[in-house]
Design a protein around this motif. Structure first.
Motif, PDB file in Angstrom:
ATOM      1  N   PRO A 177     -25.714 192.661  24.638  1.00 50.25           N
ATOM      2  CA  PRO A 177     -24.979 192.021  23.548  1.00 50.25           C
ATOM      3  C   PRO A 177     -25.943 191.638  22.425  1.00 50.25           C
ATOM      4  CG  PRO A 177     -25.289 190.481  25.342  1.00 50.25           C
ATOM      5  CD  PRO A 177     -25.831 191.807  25.813  1.00 50.25           C
ATOM      6  N   ALA A 178     -25.428 191.616  21.204  1.00 53.07           N
ATOM      7  CA  ALA A 178     -26.232 191.181  20.063  1.00 53.07           C
ATOM      8  C   ALA A 178     -26.405 189.665  20.133  1.00 53.07           C
ATOM      9  CB  ALA A 178     -25.543 191.582  18.766  1.00 53.07           C
ATOM     10  N   ALA A 179     -27.373 189.163  19.388  1.00 55.01           N
ATOM     11  CA  ALA A 179     -27.712 187.732  19.417  1.00 55.01           C
ATOM     12  C   ALA A 179     -26.515 186.835  19.100  1.00 55.01           C
ATOM     13  CB  ALA A 179     -28.857 187.447  18.447  1.00 55.01           C
ATOM     14  N   ASP A 180     -25.667 187.233  18.170  1.00 55.96           N
ATOM     15  CA  ASP A 180     -24.518 186.413  17.782  1.00 55.96           C
ATOM     16  C   ASP A 180     -23.190 187.018  18.235  1.00 55.96           C
ATOM     17  OD1 ASP A 180     -26.021 184.389  16.580  1.00 55.96           O
ATOM     18  OD2 ASP A 180     -26.151 185.502  14.695  1.00 55.96           O
ATOM     19  N   ALA A 181     -23.190 187.661  19.392  1.00 58.26           N
ATOM     20  CA  ALA A 181     -21.980 188.303  19.906  1.00 58.26           C
ATOM     21  C   ALA A 181     -20.849 187.311  20.145  1.00 58.26           C
ATOM     22  CB  ALA A 181     -22.291 189.051  21.197  1.00 58.26           C
ATOM     23  N   ASN A 182     -21.170 186.034  20.304  1.00 58.71           N
ATOM     24  CA  ASN A 182     -20.123 185.029  20.547  1.00 58.71           C
ATOM     25  C   ASN A 182     -19.545 184.458  19.253  1.00 58.71           C
ATOM     26  OD1 ASN A 182     -22.378 183.624  19.821  1.00 58.71           O
ATOM     27  ND2 ASN A 182     -22.160 182.023  21.373  1.00 58.71           N
ATOM     28  N   ASP A 183     -19.954 184.983  18.096  1.00 60.33           N
ATOM     29  CA  ASP A 183     -19.388 184.546  16.818  1.00 60.33           C
ATOM     30  C   ASP A 183     -17.888 184.871  16.807  1.00 60.33           C
ATOM     31  OD1 ASP A 183     -18.490 184.994  13.946  1.00 60.33           O
ATOM     32  OD2 ASP A 183     -20.527 184.255  13.586  1.00 60.33           O
ATOM     33  N   PRO A 184     -17.041 183.946  16.352  1.00 64.84           N
ATOM     34  CA  PRO A 184     -15.599 184.213  16.314  1.00 64.84           C
ATOM     35  C   PRO A 184     -15.236 185.477  15.529  1.00 64.84           C
ATOM     36  CG  PRO A 184     -16.021 181.889  15.911  1.00 64.84           C
ATOM     37  CD  PRO A 184     -17.356 182.580  15.928  1.00 64.84           C
ATOM     38  N   GLY A 185     -16.042 185.835  14.540  1.00 65.40           N
ATOM     39  CA  GLY A 185     -15.788 187.069  13.797  1.00 65.40           C
ATOM     40  C   GLY A 185     -15.894 188.303  14.677  1.00 65.40           C
ATOM     41  N   CYS A 186     -16.780 188.255  15.655  1.00 64.10           N
ATOM     42  CA  CYS A 186     -16.903 189.383  16.583  1.00 64.10           C
ATOM     43  C   CYS A 186     -15.651 189.513  17.450  1.00 64.10           C
ATOM     44  CB  CYS A 186     -18.143 189.232  17.451  1.00 64.10           C
ATOM     45  SG  CYS A 186     -19.685 189.569  16.569  1.00 64.10           S
ATOM     46  N   ALA A 187     -15.055 188.401  17.804  1.00 60.25           N
ATOM     47  CA  ALA A 187     -13.804 188.455  18.560  1.00 60.25           C
ATOM     48  C   ALA A 187     -12.718 189.112  17.715  1.00 60.25           C
ATOM     49  CB  ALA A 187     -13.386 187.060  18.988  1.00 60.25           C
ATOM     50  N   GLU A 188     -12.680 188.773  16.420  1.00 61.94           N
ATOM     51  CA  GLU A 188     -11.699 189.382  15.512  1.00 61.94           C
ATOM     52  C   GLU A 188     -11.904 190.896  15.426  1.00 61.94           C
ATOM     53  OE1 GLU A 188      -9.068 188.040  13.921  1.00 61.94           O
ATOM     54  OE2 GLU A 188      -9.525 186.174  14.976  1.00 61.94           O
ATOM     55  N   ILE A 189     -13.152 191.314  15.353  1.00 58.87           N
ATOM     56  CA  ILE A 189     -13.461 192.745  15.288  1.00 58.87           C
ATOM     57  C   ILE A 189     -13.126 193.412  16.615  1.00 58.87           C
ATOM     58  CG2 ILE A 189     -15.375 194.403  15.152  1.00 58.87           C
ATOM     59  CD1 ILE A 189     -16.590 192.528  12.986  1.00 58.87           C
ATOM     60  N   SER A 190     -13.539 192.809  17.716  1.00 60.11           N
ATOM     61  CA  SER A 190     -13.363 193.409  19.052  1.00 60.11           C
ATOM     62  C   SER A 190     -11.908 193.718  19.374  1.00 60.11           C
ATOM     63  CB  SER A 190     -13.946 192.492  20.128  1.00 60.11           C
ATOM     64  OG  SER A 190     -15.341 192.417  19.991  1.00 60.11           O
ATOM     65  N   VAL A 191     -11.007 192.818  19.027  1.00 62.22           N
ATOM     66  CA  VAL A 191      -9.596 193.052  19.361  1.00 62.22           C
ATOM     67  C   VAL A 191      -8.963 194.125  18.477  1.00 62.22           C
ATOM     68  CG1 VAL A 191      -9.263 190.744  20.308  1.00 62.22           C
ATOM     69  CG2 VAL A 191      -8.688 191.177  17.910  1.00 62.22           C
ATOM     70  N   ARG A 192      -9.640 194.516  17.419  1.00 60.82           N
ATOM     71  CA  ARG A 192      -9.112 195.531  16.506  1.00 60.82           C
ATOM     72  C   ARG A 192      -9.796 196.900  16.648  1.00 60.82           C
ATOM     73  NH1 ARG A 192      -8.572 190.649  14.165  1.00 60.82           N
ATOM     74  NH2 ARG A 192      -6.720 190.240  12.917  1.00 60.82           N
ATOM     75  N   LEU A 193     -10.712 197.032  17.584  1.00 59.70           N
ATOM     76  CA  LEU A 193     -11.425 198.301  17.737  1.00 59.70           C
ATOM     77  C   LEU A 193     -10.450 199.401  18.159  1.00 59.70           C
ATOM     78  CD1 LEU A 193     -14.749 197.142  19.434  1.00 59.70           C
ATOM     79  CD2 LEU A 193     -14.389 197.882  17.063  1.00 59.70           C
ATOM     80  N   PRO A 194     -10.648 200.608  17.633  1.00 64.04           N
ATOM     81  CA  PRO A 194      -9.719 201.708  17.937  1.00 64.04           C
ATOM     82  C   PRO A 194      -9.879 202.246  19.360  1.00 64.04           C
ATOM     83  CG  PRO A 194     -11.523 202.482  16.546  1.00 64.04           C
ATOM     84  CD  PRO A 194     -11.689 200.987  16.673  1.00 64.04           C
ATOM     85  N   ASP A 195      -8.789 202.850  19.858  1.00 62.59           N
ATOM     86  CA  ASP A 195      -8.802 203.448  21.191  1.00 62.59           C
ATOM     87  C   ASP A 195      -9.584 204.755  21.214  1.00 62.59           C
ATOM     88  OD1 ASP A 195      -7.312 201.395  22.315  1.00 62.59           O
ATOM     89  OD2 ASP A 195      -5.403 202.383  21.834  1.00 62.59           O
ATOM     90  N   SER A 196      -9.662 205.412  20.062  1.00 65.77           N
ATOM     91  CA  SER A 196     -10.463 206.634  19.984  1.00 65.77           C
ATOM     92  C   SER A 196     -11.173 206.676  18.637  1.00 65.77           C
ATOM     93  CB  SER A 196      -9.609 207.885  20.192  1.00 65.77           C
ATOM     94  OG  SER A 196      -8.743 208.077  19.102  1.00 65.77           O
TER      95      SER A 196
END
Length: 173
Positions: A30-49
């Motif tokens: 994981p990156a140093a700031d992987a727990n940043d709330p912005g990363c959660a916003e990005i993670s839930v929107r990542l594409p399936d392909s």
């Protein structure tokens, strides 16, 4: 007899499911700031392909992987970069800085002007191209507000320094 058939069908269905979803988990740090709330916003929107490559499971927070073997990797929460002379390109409204040699087998891009910053690694050997990969992340990355635009040298204008007139000597009498 129907109980046997049902049990056999259940075993066959479980085996088929296990075989189709059996790609091993991709191990990432994981990156140093992987727990940043912005990363959660990005993670839930990542594409399936991405670039016709299916998403895989990863073992680290705020990461993603696509392809088997993994052709595209993503890590959210990397340290943001400041002004740079590295090449910067706008792809679907997202500023990306090319962090590696463009001729390398694997290239690394990082978002510019967004905190947390996101890094994407593209394996060119797999056939994945930058043009096919980067647009796929636009809607996920756009969930984090951009605070600074990346400028190329073509975007900046240099103004010549204003000449300060030299005092003219006055004739003495």
């Amino acid at each position: 007899m129907s109980a046997r058939r049902s049990a056999l069908a259940l075993v066959l269905a479980a085996a088929a499911l296990a075989l189709t979803g059996c790609a091993p988990t991709v191990s990432l740090d994981p990156a140093a700031d992987a727990n940043d709330p912005g990363c959660a916003e990005i993670s839930v929107r990542l594409p399936d392909s991405v670039a016709d490559k299916d998403r895989r499971q990863t073992d680290a927070q705020a990461t993603g992987a696509w392809g088997d073997p993994a052709a595209v990797l993503l890590r959210c929460g990397v340290p943001p970069i400041g002004p740079t002379t590295k090449p910067c390109v706008d792809v679907s409204g997202i500023d990306w800085v090319l962090m590696s040699d463009p001729a390398a087998k694997q290239v690394v891009y990082q978002t510019f002007g967004r905190t947390p910053a996101t890094e994407v690694v593209i394996d060119h050997v797999s056939g994945a191209s930058d043009a096919a990969v980067l647009p796929e992340f636009a809607s996920a990355i756009a969930s984090v507000k951009q605070t600074e635009k990346c400028l190329s040298t073509l975007d900046t204008t240099l103004t010549p320094p204003t000449a300060t007139p030299a005092p003219t000597p006055t004739p003495s009498r």
